[in-house]
Design an enzyme around this catalytic site. Structure first.
Site, PDB file in Angstrom:
ATOM      1  N   GLN A 103     -13.226   5.987   8.749  1.00 53.16           N
ATOM      2  CA  GLN A 103     -13.234   5.325   7.443  1.00 53.16           C
ATOM      3  C   GLN A 103     -14.257   4.193   7.506  1.00 53.16           C
ATOM      4  OE1 GLN A 103     -10.127   2.435   6.128  1.00 53.16           O
ATOM      5  NE2 GLN A 103      -9.515   4.062   4.748  1.00 53.16           N
ATOM      6  N   HIS A 168     -14.659   4.036   2.229  1.00 54.72           N
ATOM      7  CA  HIS A 168     -13.567   3.213   1.704  1.00 54.72           C
ATOM      8  C   HIS A 168     -14.025   2.500   0.432  1.00 54.72           C
ATOM      9  CE1 HIS A 168     -10.387   0.398   1.227  1.00 54.72           C
ATOM     10  NE2 HIS A 168      -9.856   0.576   2.418  1.00 54.72           N
ATOM     11  N   ALA A 170     -11.361   1.804  -2.186  1.00 54.84           N
ATOM     12  CA  ALA A 170     -10.100   1.765  -2.914  1.00 54.84           C
ATOM     13  C   ALA A 170      -9.558   0.349  -3.100  1.00 54.84           C
ATOM     14  CB  ALA A 170      -9.053   2.603  -2.172  1.00 54.84           C
ATOM     15  N   HIS A 171      -8.532   0.242  -3.926  1.00 49.35           N
ATOM     16  CA  HIS A 171      -7.669  -0.936  -4.066  1.00 49.35           C
ATOM     17  C   HIS A 171      -8.356  -2.190  -4.610  1.00 49.35           C
ATOM     18  CE1 HIS A 171      -5.622   1.799  -1.466  1.00 49.35           C
ATOM     19  NE2 HIS A 171      -6.196   1.375  -0.359  1.00 49.35           N
ATOM     20  N   TYR A 173     -10.633  -3.843  -3.367  1.00 49.71           N
ATOM     21  CA  TYR A 173     -10.924  -4.818  -2.312  1.00 49.71           C
ATOM     22  C   TYR A 173     -11.968  -4.263  -1.364  1.00 49.71           C
ATOM     23  CZ  TYR A 173      -8.278  -3.292   1.930  1.00 49.71           C
ATOM     24  OH  TYR A 173      -7.838  -2.671   3.059  1.00 49.71           O
TER      25      TYR A 173
END
Length: 213
Positions: A103, A168, A170-171, A173
């Site tokens: 990731q 990565h 997501a979220h 952040y």
């Protein structure tokens, strides 16, 4: 029984064939040495999961820039010197038939970069609720080099034998999620504003990954 049989049947993700549908999600262990390599303790931990029959291991956050660690003991792919350590890890997973996808990420506002004496960066200044720091807004000319860092990290992952990478984003952040989120991205240039602008960084990263890996 039919569902169970399907769970243990192969599946193709793009050109990658996974031996079953069991996926180990990325979870940070905080067991990496401070030089960004993968420790034997980490290899043993993940190899136990591969032995247990996991088809695809999505390895924990792998930072693309050594100046911006996610945690103190962060695994990295920011330098070619880190490829041999990563290859040793991947070979151990492949020995049990598991595929590996690290990731890759730039922690951005979530960087514990006080460890390196560098202020965290992001699309716009925001306070990170994890460590209370305010990130510095990236200048326009700083964005392209970071895009290239993602591509180079993906190249190193491929050279280490990885089967895929997970980007990565997501979220709302880390860096990519922050560019995507209108709560964190207040820019008025080409990388902000509309959804097309907020997506620009992510699409450029994907293009860089495809070009280099």
């Amino acid at each position: 029984m039919k569902a169970l049989k399907k769970l243990f049947s192969p599946i193709k993700i793009g050109r990658m064939e996974v031996k079953n549908r069991i996926v180990m999600a990325p979870m940070t262990t905080n067991w990496a040495p401070e030089d960004g390599t993968i420790s034997q303790k980490m290899i043993d931990y993940w190899e136990a999961r591969a032995k247990g029959g996991v088809g695809l291991i999505i390895f924990e956050v792998v930072t693309v820039d050594g100046a911006f660690p996610y945690i103190l003991q962060t695994v990295g792919l920011w330098d070619d010197k880190l490829i041999p350590s990563f290859k040793k890890f991947v070979d151990a997973m492949h020995a049990h038939g598991a595929k590996v996808a690290p990731q890759i990420s730039h922690p951005g506002p979530e960087s514990f970069s006080w460890l390196k004496g560098v202020q965290p960066v992001g699309p716009s200044p925001v306070v990170c609720k994890t460590h209370g720091q305010v990130c510095r807004e990236l200048a326009l000319e700083e964005i392209k080099p970071i895009v290239e860092q993602y591509g180079e990290a993906a190249r190193r992952a491929r050279e280490a034998g990885c089967d895929a990478v997970e980007f990565h984003a997501a979220h709302s952040y880390m860096l990519a999620g922050s560019f995507l989120s209108p709560l964190r991205n207040k820019r008025t240039d080409a990388y902000g504003g509309t959804i097309d602008g907020r997506l620009r960084f992510l699409l450029e990263v994907i293009a860089s990954i495809r070009a280099k890996a």
